[in-house]
Design an enzyme around this catalytic site. Structure first.
Site, PDB file in Angstrom:
ATOM      1  N   ILE A   1      39.005  31.433  53.470  1.00 22.36           N
ATOM      2  CA  ILE A   1      40.210  31.467  52.802  1.00 22.36           C
ATOM      3  C   ILE A   1      41.060  32.934  53.189  1.00 22.36           C
ATOM      4  CG2 ILE A   1      41.521  31.533  50.378  1.00 22.36           C
ATOM      5  CD1 ILE A   1      39.096  29.926  49.540  1.00 22.36           C
TER       6      ILE A   1
ATOM      7  N   GLY B   1      39.584  40.435  52.180  1.00 20.86           N
ATOM      8  CA  GLY B   1      40.030  41.721  51.508  1.00 20.86           C
ATOM      9  C   GLY B   1      39.323  42.868  51.910  1.00 20.86           C
ATOM     10  N   GLY B   2      39.527  43.976  51.082  1.00 21.76           N
ATOM     11  CA  GLY B   2      38.953  45.325  51.100  1.00 21.76           C
ATOM     12  C   GLY B   2      37.526  45.333  50.602  1.00 21.76           C
ATOM     13  N   MET B   3      37.272  44.200  49.862  1.00 23.38           N
ATOM     14  CA  MET B   3      36.018  44.215  49.016  1.00 23.38           C
ATOM     15  C   MET B   3      35.005  43.135  49.683  1.00 23.38           C
ATOM     16  SD  MET B   3      34.963  46.166  46.769  1.00 23.38           S
ATOM     17  CE  MET B   3      33.789  45.501  45.868  1.00 23.38           C
ATOM     18  N   GLY B   4      35.786  42.008  50.486  1.00 26.13           N
ATOM     19  CA  GLY B   4      34.836  41.169  50.587  1.00 26.13           C
ATOM     20  C   GLY B   4      35.861  39.970  51.533  1.00 26.13           C
TER      21      GLY B   4
ATOM     22  N   VAL C   1      36.389  35.614  51.179  1.00 35.51           N
ATOM     23  CA  VAL C   1      36.419  34.444  50.206  1.00 35.51           C
ATOM     24  C   VAL C   1      36.521  33.200  51.012  1.00 35.51           C
ATOM     25  CG1 VAL C   1      37.492  33.405  48.411  1.00 35.51           C
ATOM     26  CG2 VAL C   1      37.703  35.957  48.586  1.00 35.51           C
TER      27      VAL C   1
ATOM     28  N   LYS D   1      32.979  34.384  47.232  1.00 36.69           N
ATOM     29  CA  LYS D   1      33.089  35.628  47.748  1.00 36.69           C
ATOM     30  C   LYS D   1      31.909  36.564  47.880  1.00 36.69           C
ATOM     31  CE  LYS D   1      35.875  39.996  46.307  1.00 36.69           C
ATOM     32  NZ  LYS D   1      36.770  40.691  45.027  1.00 36.69           N
TER      33      LYS D   1
ATOM     34  N   ASP E   1      42.766  47.266  38.482  1.00 39.49           N
ATOM     35  CA  ASP E   1      43.273  47.166  39.958  1.00 39.49           C
ATOM     36  C   ASP E   1      44.325  45.694  39.945  1.00 39.49           C
ATOM     37  OD1 ASP E   1      44.037  47.609  42.687  1.00 39.49           O
ATOM     38  OD2 ASP E   1      42.533  46.312  43.368  1.00 39.49           O
TER      39      ASP E   1
END
Length: 498
Positions: A19, A22-25, A27, A42, A140
């Site tokens: 999908i 992003g900075g964290m992971g 999806v 995620k 955030d």
């Protein structure tokens, strides 16, 4: 382990497509083969060059996201189904939404009207207040973390449910912070000034970020559109935001939320009232005076069944579209069949949920905003319902007493007394909204040969009176637009005076 399509995680989740990143992971859209439903998964990114301690920190932050989100129950917050590790990689399983980030919508479609931004803000604020009541901070809040789910397909797809996602750096009050000394987590244009200054985050910090997000929605740019990270952080700390030019009636809310002094910043209650005022101003004046109930003749009716009184509840979330063919009469909690006993839904018939809103008189001397064009009925002396002509969906407000002081117990009694055709999906823990003790419920029903219905409700106590707001619609037509309808009704409801 390299992830790709058709990879199976935890023995049950088959990855279907990526999908986004992003900075964290990353999806993924996946299929839960055990339950036969689509989900979103995620997984964490571990950037190169991290020490073992730093990798463990990211690992703990991802698990904290799962713990945080799993504690929350609100249509405006992405539901977490499961959390596990795969080859040392934390994975979180969430509900799958066909959605677009608010950030992308602003970038491709341009800035929004103040009324539309206020509608989004109502749901965001409601979700944040539920999280804050549970001791959870988001930390955030920003347009990329606000999803507008879609209904329909192709050119007919329309935005409906508003959902806050990515509690990846959420902090549960009382737990040790998982950040290195001097490290500020968040996105520079949306970080509250007190956090830039190194102070502890608080619910007021999330409200500042909410204000920055709504500012971006109506202006098409953040309040501090500086280039570099350090310049932006310095501006957030020292400068006033650029005055909005397109916010119109939303301007006082934006200024209140973007106040640097935490002690002077607009509260959640004040923001809720400000957003409701924007929606009231956006409502066209009624072409003719709505039918009104004489304030003195209402609230007293007890159910004819002799059972403990039931009230209608208000659901402040993003998913209420339920057409009512439910016949539950419970001490003032009345869900009746639409006129004629059947609700014919024409394929592609436009919903009038988006129309309106207009001011209207409710039961017992109350007032609220309802969709323009919906038919008003008063099935009992303590209940007023507005029905959508094309779908049979309805909004109902009741002033009947519950017989118990706790709104959650009210919904529990509803579940115990409901017919087998009614299936309660979930109810929330008590939370404060507009300063009122509130609880929500979600349910489905199927009666005889009628189509299945979906319903959301909210029960709350205000100004010494017990109220229930209910939205019911055909399950096949359910969308976030009906949740917005319930939110709007709740935010604009003016209680009767004692």
């Amino acid at each position: 382990m390299q992830l790709r399509e058709n990879t199976i995680l935890a023995g049950r989740y088959r990855l279907l497509s990526r999908i986004g990143d992003g900075g964290m992971g990353t999806v993924w859209r996946a299929l839960d083969e055990r339950l036969g439903r689509e989900v979103a998964i995620k997984t964490v990114h571990f950037p190169p060059g991290l020490t073992t301690a730093e990798r463990q920190e990211l690992h703990e932050r991802m698990l904290r996201e799962a713990r945080s989100a799993a504690r929350l129950s609100h249509p405006g917050i992405v539901t977490v189904h499961d959390a596990f590790e795969e080859a040392g990689r934390p994975c979180i399983v969430m509900e799958f939404l066909q959605a677009r980030p608010l950030h992308d919508i602003i970038r491709t479609d341009g800035r929004m009207s103040p009324a539309r931004a206020a509608e989004i803000g109502v749901t965001m604020l409601s979700a944040l207040r539920v999280a804050h009541a549970a001791g959870i901070l988001h930390r955030d809040v920003k347009p990329p973390n606000v999803l507008l789910s879609l209904t329909g397909s192709g050119g007919a797809a329309t935005a409906s449910r508003v959902v806050i996602t990515d509690f990846g750096i959420a902090a549960i009050e009382g737990e040790q912070a998982l950040t290195r000394t001097g490290m500020v987590l968040g996105s520079p244009p949306f970080i509250a000034p007190e956090r830039v200054a190194g102070e502890w985050a608080s619910p007021a910090s999330d409200l500042w970020s909410l204000g920055a997000t709504l500012y971006t929605a109506v202006e098409g740019r953040p309040p501090y559109p500086h280039g570099g990270v350090m310049e932006t952080l310095q501006a957030v700390l020292d400068d006033e935001p650029e005055p909005p030019r397109h916010a119109g009636p939303l301007t006082p809310v934006l200024k209140g939320l973007l106040t640097k002094d935490v002690a002077l910043r607009m509260s959640a209650e004040q923001a809720a009232e400000g957003l409701a005022q924007v929606l009231r101003q956006a409502a066209p004046p009624p072409s003719s005076p709505p039918a009104t109930a004489v304030p003195g003749d209402l609230p007293e009716a007890a159910p004819e069944t002799g059972r403990t009184p039931w009230t209608r509840r208000t659901w402040k979330t993003p998913a209420l579209a339920v057409s009512t063919v439910l016949a539950v009469v419970w001490a003032g909690f009345v869900v009746l069949h639409p006129p004629g006993g059947k609700a014919r839904v024409r394929a592609g018939a436009p919903s009038t949920v988006a129309a309106g809103p207009r001011p209207a008189n409710g039961p017992g001397g109350t007032a609220l905003a309802v969709p323009d064009g919906w038919r008003r009925e008063a099935p009992t002396s303590v209940s007023v319902r507005w029905s959508e002509p094309d779908t049979g969906a309805y909004l109902q407000v009741s002033t009947a007493g519950w017989g118990v002081p706790d709104p959650v117990e009210h919904w529990r009694r509803f579940q115990r007394s409901a017919s087998p055709a009614v299936r309660v999906l979930r109810w929330s823990r008590p939370f404060l909204a507009r300063g009122w003790t509130t609880a929500d419920i979600e349910f489905t029903s199927a009666r005889g040969s009628h189509r299945r219905r979906h319903g959301h409700g909210r029960a709350f106590t205000a100004s010494g009176h017990q109220y229930t707001i209910l939205v019911v619609a055909p399950a096949a037509r359910w969308s976030g637009r009906y949740i917005t309808l319930l939110d709007r009704a709740f935010q604009t409801l003016q209680p009767a005076r004692l």
